[in-house]
Design an enzyme around this catalytic site. Structure first.
Site, mmCIF file in Angstrom:
data_model
loop_
_atom_site.group_PDB
_atom_site.id
_atom_site.type_symbol
_atom_site.label_atom_id
_atom_site.label_comp_id
_atom_site.label_asym_id
_atom_site.label_seq_id
_atom_site.Cartn_x
_atom_site.Cartn_y
_atom_site.Cartn_z
ATOM 1 N N LYS A 95 32.268 41.421 22.187
ATOM 2 C CA LYS A 95 32.969 40.422 22.980
ATOM 3 C C LYS A 95 31.905 39.532 23.613
ATOM 4 O O LYS A 95 31.105 39.984 24.430
ATOM 5 C CB LYS A 95 33.830 41.060 24.068
ATOM 6 C CG LYS A 95 34.587 40.011 24.884
ATOM 7 C CD LYS A 95 35.329 40.624 26.056
ATOM 8 C CE LYS A 95 35.979 39.501 26.874
ATOM 9 N NZ LYS A 95 36.551 40.006 28.144
ATOM 10 N N GLY A 156 40.010 38.160 36.914
ATOM 11 C CA GLY A 156 40.328 38.928 38.105
ATOM 12 C C GLY A 156 41.225 38.243 39.113
ATOM 13 O O GLY A 156 41.474 38.790 40.192
ATOM 14 N N ALA A 182 41.903 37.474 30.628
ATOM 15 C CA ALA A 182 41.600 37.042 32.000
ATOM 16 C C ALA A 182 42.809 36.424 32.689
ATOM 17 O O ALA A 182 43.521 35.601 32.119
ATOM 18 C CB ALA A 182 40.429 36.064 32.039
ATOM 19 N N GLY A 183 43.015 36.857 33.925
ATOM 20 C CA GLY A 183 44.047 36.284 34.771
ATOM 21 C C GLY A 183 45.391 36.978 34.732
ATOM 22 O O GLY A 183 46.249 36.726 35.575
ATOM 23 N N ASN A 204 42.336 44.212 32.582
ATOM 24 C CA ASN A 204 41.449 45.132 33.289
ATOM 25 C C ASN A 204 41.815 45.214 34.771
ATOM 26 O O ASN A 204 42.355 46.205 35.249
ATOM 27 C CB ASN A 204 39.997 44.709 33.103
ATOM 28 C CG ASN A 204 38.984 45.673 33.708
ATOM 29 O OD1 ASN A 204 37.790 45.488 33.588
ATOM 30 N ND2 ASN A 204 39.419 46.744 34.357
ATOM 31 N N THR A 205 41.547 44.137 35.501
ATOM 32 C CA THR A 205 41.724 44.158 36.950
ATOM 33 C C THR A 205 43.127 44.583 37.372
ATOM 34 O O THR A 205 43.285 45.408 38.285
ATOM 35 C CB THR A 205 41.410 42.770 37.542
ATOM 36 O OG1 THR A 205 40.047 42.430 37.246
ATOM 37 C CG2 THR A 205 41.612 42.761 39.049
#
Length: 256
Positions: A95, A156, A182-183, A204-205
């Site tokens: 990645k 995040g 992301a987001g 993830n977050t």
């Protein structure tokens, strides 16, 4: 079934390894998510030994590892990190992340394209994290990237699909898998991405910082499955007008 380069995946949910309270909780959440592809930052693991607190549990879990170059600020730094990862982990999957500004963590389009082209020539399977720019995504595809990973919102931020209009164009024109990265903050965001036609999402977050990461991972698993199923079912088209679901006057005429 999702195919990227030389691998196939049953799950359309990819996960990360950052921000978890412990490595044990990380593994439990990943297992609950059903994810088969897990990304990890090379700067956070000890590549000299496979009994690293993050790396060892992932190897034991049997997931496909996707090392990332998070922390790299230039193409040269990212290429160096990629070469270290391939040597240490024995994987040519990568990645690609290049974000020079630590405050916003937005991907550098120029350096990302430069690094992607070089890494593909070196035999890497490159999945670049990039802005939701249809032109850039097409260029990344043309230089040989195995997939593109446009952002939904800043890393995040949990803001969701703030780039929806651009994501729709990227998905429509892509001939490689599109992974929204992301987001994504709640499971419904993931469902929306899959309904739009994205091939996968990376989360993830949203999982790691939840009060119950394992339960949240399960929720994302179900949300992604729902999104894939809804897309395959082919939803009805949107209309500006009301569409009756049953005759409005038939029963009156029948009783007359």
């Amino acid at each position: 079934m999702l195919r990227i380069a030389d691998k196939t995946f049953d799950s359309h949910l990819f996960t990360g390894t950052g921000k978890f309270a412990s490595s044990q909780l990380m593994v439990e959440a990943i297992r609950a998510s059903g994810s088969q592809l897990v990304t990890l930052a090379m700067k956070r693991v000890d590549l000299r030994q496979h009994n690293d607190a993050i790396l060892a549990p992932l190897i034991d879990a049997g997931v496909t590892l996707l090392p990332n170059t998070s922390g790299a600020k230039t193409a040269e730094e990212a290429i160096f990190a990629a070469q270290l990862a391939r040597e240490a982990l024995g994987t040519h999957w990568l990645k690609l992340e290049i974000h020079p500004d630590a405050r916003w963590l937005l991907p550098d389009p120029v350096e990302t394209l430069k690094a992607a082209e070089a890494l593909v020539k070196q035999g890497f399977v490159v999945l670049p994290y990039c802005g939701a720019d249809p032109v850039l995504c097409k260029r990344l595809e043309e230089v040989g990237c195995a997939a593109v990973m446009p952002l939904g919102a800043p890393i995040g931020s949990n803001q969701g699909l703030e780039t929806r209009a651009m994501l729709e164009i990227i998905i429509q024109q892509a001939t490689v898998p599109v992974v929204v990265d992301a987001g994504i903050g709640v499971p419904s965001h993931a469902t929306q991405a899959l309904e739009m036609g994205a091939d996968a999402v990376l989360v993830n977050t949203a999982i790691a910082v939840a009060d119950d990461p394992v339960m949240m991972a399960q929720a994302f698993r179900l949300a992604v499955e729902a999104g894939v199923m809804a897309r395959r079912a082919v939803p009805g088209t949107r209309s500006s007008y009301a569409q009756a679901t049953s005759p409005l006057t038939g029963f009156l005429e029948a009783s007359a």
